[in-house]
Design a protein around this motif. Structure first.
Motif, PDB file in Angstrom:
ATOM      1  N   PHE A 297      28.492  -8.810 -31.655  1.00 57.32           N
ATOM      2  CA  PHE A 297      27.184 -10.514 -32.283  1.00 57.32           C
ATOM      3  C   PHE A 297      26.540 -10.961 -32.152  1.00 57.32           C
ATOM      4  O   PHE A 297      25.392 -11.286 -32.068  1.00 57.32           O
ATOM      5  CB  PHE A 297      28.851 -10.635 -33.827  1.00 57.32           C
ATOM      6  CG  PHE A 297      28.386 -11.558 -34.374  1.00 57.32           C
ATOM      7  CD1 PHE A 297      27.399 -11.730 -35.913  1.00 57.32           C
ATOM      8  CD2 PHE A 297      28.811 -12.489 -34.217  1.00 57.32           C
ATOM      9  CE1 PHE A 297      26.804 -12.681 -36.404  1.00 57.32           C
ATOM     10  CE2 PHE A 297      28.054 -14.062 -34.976  1.00 57.32           C
ATOM     11  CZ  PHE A 297      27.658 -13.629 -35.746  1.00 57.32           C
ATOM     12  N   LYS A 298      27.528 -11.377 -31.444  1.00 56.81           N
ATOM     13  CA  LYS A 298      26.848 -12.934 -30.544  1.00 56.81           C
ATOM     14  C   LYS A 298      25.450 -12.347 -29.663  1.00 56.81           C
ATOM     15  O   LYS A 298      24.367 -12.730 -29.359  1.00 56.81           O
ATOM     16  CB  LYS A 298      27.406 -13.425 -29.466  1.00 56.81           C
ATOM     17  CG  LYS A 298      26.721 -14.086 -28.583  1.00 56.81           C
ATOM     18  CD  LYS A 298      28.398 -14.955 -27.652  1.00 56.81           C
ATOM     19  CE  LYS A 298      28.208 -13.834 -26.202  1.00 56.81           C
ATOM     20  NZ  LYS A 298      29.038 -14.327 -25.042  1.00 56.81           N
ATOM     21  N   SER A 299      25.271 -10.838 -28.879  1.00 58.23           N
ATOM     22  CA  SER A 299      24.110 -10.359 -28.291  1.00 58.23           C
ATOM     23  C   SER A 299      22.791 -10.380 -29.466  1.00 58.23           C
ATOM     24  O   SER A 299      22.055 -10.376 -29.008  1.00 58.23           O
ATOM     25  CB  SER A 299      24.537  -9.203 -27.554  1.00 58.23           C
ATOM     26  OG  SER A 299      25.789  -9.365 -26.933  1.00 58.23           O
ATOM     27  N   VAL A 300      24.058  -9.562 -30.326  1.00 57.57           N
ATOM     28  CA  VAL A 300      22.699  -9.197 -31.621  1.00 57.57           C
ATOM     29  C   VAL A 300      21.808 -10.479 -32.073  1.00 57.57           C
ATOM     30  O   VAL A 300      20.484 -10.644 -32.480  1.00 57.57           O
ATOM     31  CB  VAL A 300      23.551  -8.750 -32.353  1.00 57.57           C
ATOM     32  CG1 VAL A 300      21.950  -8.855 -34.123  1.00 57.57           C
ATOM     33  CG2 VAL A 300      23.668  -6.983 -32.489  1.00 57.57           C
ATOM     34  N   ILE A 301      22.815 -11.796 -32.118  1.00 56.06           N
ATOM     35  CA  ILE A 301      21.917 -12.851 -32.833  1.00 56.06           C
ATOM     36  C   ILE A 301      20.937 -12.767 -31.433  1.00 56.06           C
ATOM     37  O   ILE A 301      19.794 -13.719 -31.858  1.00 56.06           O
ATOM     38  CB  ILE A 301      23.200 -14.273 -33.289  1.00 56.06           C
ATOM     39  CG1 ILE A 301      23.990 -13.407 -34.209  1.00 56.06           C
ATOM     40  CG2 ILE A 301      22.695 -15.339 -33.140  1.00 56.06           C
ATOM     41  CD1 ILE A 301      23.300 -13.721 -35.799  1.00 56.06           C
ATOM     42  N   GLY A 302      21.265 -13.496 -30.138  1.00 52.35           N
ATOM     43  CA  GLY A 302      20.302 -14.147 -29.021  1.00 52.35           C
ATOM     44  C   GLY A 302      19.327 -12.745 -28.415  1.00 52.35           C
ATOM     45  O   GLY A 302      18.039 -13.435 -28.702  1.00 52.35           O
ATOM     46  N   LEU A 303      19.172 -11.531 -29.405  1.00 52.87           N
ATOM     47  CA  LEU A 303      18.288 -10.426 -29.646  1.00 52.87           C
ATOM     48  C   LEU A 303      17.359 -11.306 -30.673  1.00 52.87           C
ATOM     49  O   LEU A 303      15.777 -11.170 -30.227  1.00 52.87           O
ATOM     50  CB  LEU A 303      18.561  -9.537 -29.201  1.00 52.87           C
ATOM     51  CG  LEU A 303      17.230  -8.275 -29.808  1.00 52.87           C
ATOM     52  CD1 LEU A 303      16.634  -8.374 -27.814  1.00 52.87           C
ATOM     53  CD2 LEU A 303      17.732  -7.136 -30.025  1.00 52.87           C
ATOM     54  N   VAL A 304      17.699 -10.948 -31.352  1.00 50.98           N
ATOM     55  CA  VAL A 304      16.760 -12.040 -33.110  1.00 50.98           C
ATOM     56  C   VAL A 304      16.366 -12.631 -32.673  1.00 50.98           C
ATOM     57  O   VAL A 304      15.030 -13.303 -32.879  1.00 50.98           O
ATOM     58  CB  VAL A 304      17.558 -11.353 -34.767  1.00 50.98           C
ATOM     59  CG1 VAL A 304      17.052 -12.245 -34.824  1.00 50.98           C
ATOM     60  CG2 VAL A 304      18.223 -10.167 -34.564  1.00 50.98           C
ATOM     61  N   LEU A 305      17.534 -13.532 -31.956  1.00 49.77           N
ATOM     62  CA  LEU A 305      16.148 -15.236 -31.527  1.00 49.77           C
ATOM     63  C   LEU A 305      15.412 -15.566 -31.212  1.00 49.77           C
ATOM     64  O   LEU A 305      14.415 -15.801 -30.818  1.00 49.77           O
ATOM     65  CB  LEU A 305      17.950 -16.778 -31.598  1.00 49.77           C
ATOM     66  CG  LEU A 305      18.318 -16.772 -32.186  1.00 49.77           C
ATOM     67  CD1 LEU A 305      19.368 -17.404 -32.356  1.00 49.77           C
ATOM     68  CD2 LEU A 305      18.490 -17.493 -33.686  1.00 49.77           C
TER      69      LEU A 305
END
Length: 322
Positions: A297-305
């Motif tokens: 979840f943290k990695s996906v949020i970072g990628l989107v940002l």
């Protein structure tokens, strides 16, 4: 018959061209093999420690059992992701992470820029180098040392901060036990440790600005502030934007060492972040699947940002990381 011969000749020519290209690349590689050997450790590092472990992310979709392994553990789909969004403790931890990251971004990101601008105006080189060295030193200290220094400085009994408060007639403050102070301590200690190192990058950007621009501005009657606003900052903008994009991409990655060294049960309500939560619940508590889901979840949020911020930067300033 002539067409067949022509086609064979054309095929032979293509083969010769491909063979020449192959040997040319081979000769180039053999000629520059020392350069390729230098990047080999870096490539191996990313392959072994970054790409191969990605296969373990599958346990986020399983009820992982250490004894059964990945192949023997039961598949549960998005069960742990649903738990993640409905668990009140994670909501609090996620909020803490966002708040501390926002404070670091708003207060910490401009600090090295301002420091670089100030140092750029210093003309006494001996003083300038001394200040730079003093500011760079904390970066080379581990968070174990820095955390110990912070705890000692803020100690209610022997800390120099409370000693000063007592000198002026005040009462000692239990900084490390007060939840309201914890985020400020984390942000302040982070700025103190890294501001000097980040200043190096901006100093390098300042060194690349053409001095004739400042001379022309002085002829036109521009003062120092006007030169900074119209020449220095626009020239630094590509560097600023790239570093800002990288920091936005890591907005949920606060760094385990700093928080872990300063965190204690009394301030966990406002101080625990995703990294320390994963350690406490995942490694210590044994909930491997649940905490792997948090990591994804943290990695996906970072990628989107980072992708969104990069596109926005490309359209507005023309600077981007890809």
């Amino acid at each position: 018959m002539k067409n067949i011969i022509d086609s064979k000749e054309l095929h032979l020519k293509n083969v010769n061209v491909e063979m020449k290209a192959f040997y040319k690349k081979k000769n180039y590689f053999m000629k520059h093999w020392p350069l390729y050997s230098m990047i080999l450790p870096g490539v191996l590092y990313f392959v072994i420690f970054k790409y191969i472990p990605l296969a373990g992310s599958i346990i986020a979709f399983q009820d992982y059992n250490v004894f059964k392994g990945i192949t023997g553990s039961a598949f549960v789909g998005f069960k742990h992701f649903l738990t993640l969004f409905t668990y009140p403790e994670f909501t609090q931890v996620f909020g803490n992470t966002l708040l501390i990251s926002l404070y670091k971004l708003v207060l910490g990101f401009p600090a090295p820029i301002i420091l670089a601008l100030l140092l750029n105006e210093v003309r006494k080189m001996a003083f300038k180098r001394t200040v730079q060295t003093v500011l760079y030193l904390p970066h080379f200290l581990s968070w174990v040392i820095v955390g110990g220094l912070v705890i000692n400085l803020l100690s209610p009994s022997t800390g120099i901060i409370n000693e000063i408060i007592r000198v002026f007639g005040g009462k000692e403050i239990f900084f490390m036990q007060e939840p309201s102070y914890f985020r400020s301590i984390v942000v302040g200690s982070g700025i103190w440790k890294d501001v000097g190192w980040n200043t190096i990058i901006y100093m390098a950007a300042l060194a690349g600005i053409n001095p004739q621009l400042y001379e022309a501005a002085e002829v036109d009657g521009a003062g120092k502030l006007r030169q900074v606003w119209n020449i220095t900052l626009p020239s630094m903008l590509p560097t600023i934007m790239i570093l800002l994009l990288l920091q936005i991409g890591n907005i949920l990655d606060l760094g385990f060492e700093q928080i872990y060294m300063l965190l204690n049960p009394l301030v966990r309500e406002t101080g625990e972040v995703i990294d320390t939560y994963i350690y406490r619940v995942g490694l210590v508590g044994g909930q491997f699947s649940y905490t792997t889901a948090i990591g994804i979840f943290k990695s996906v949020i970072g990628l989107v940002l980072i992708v969104g911020a990069n596109q926005l930067s490309k359209k507005t300033t023309g600077s981007s990381i890809y």
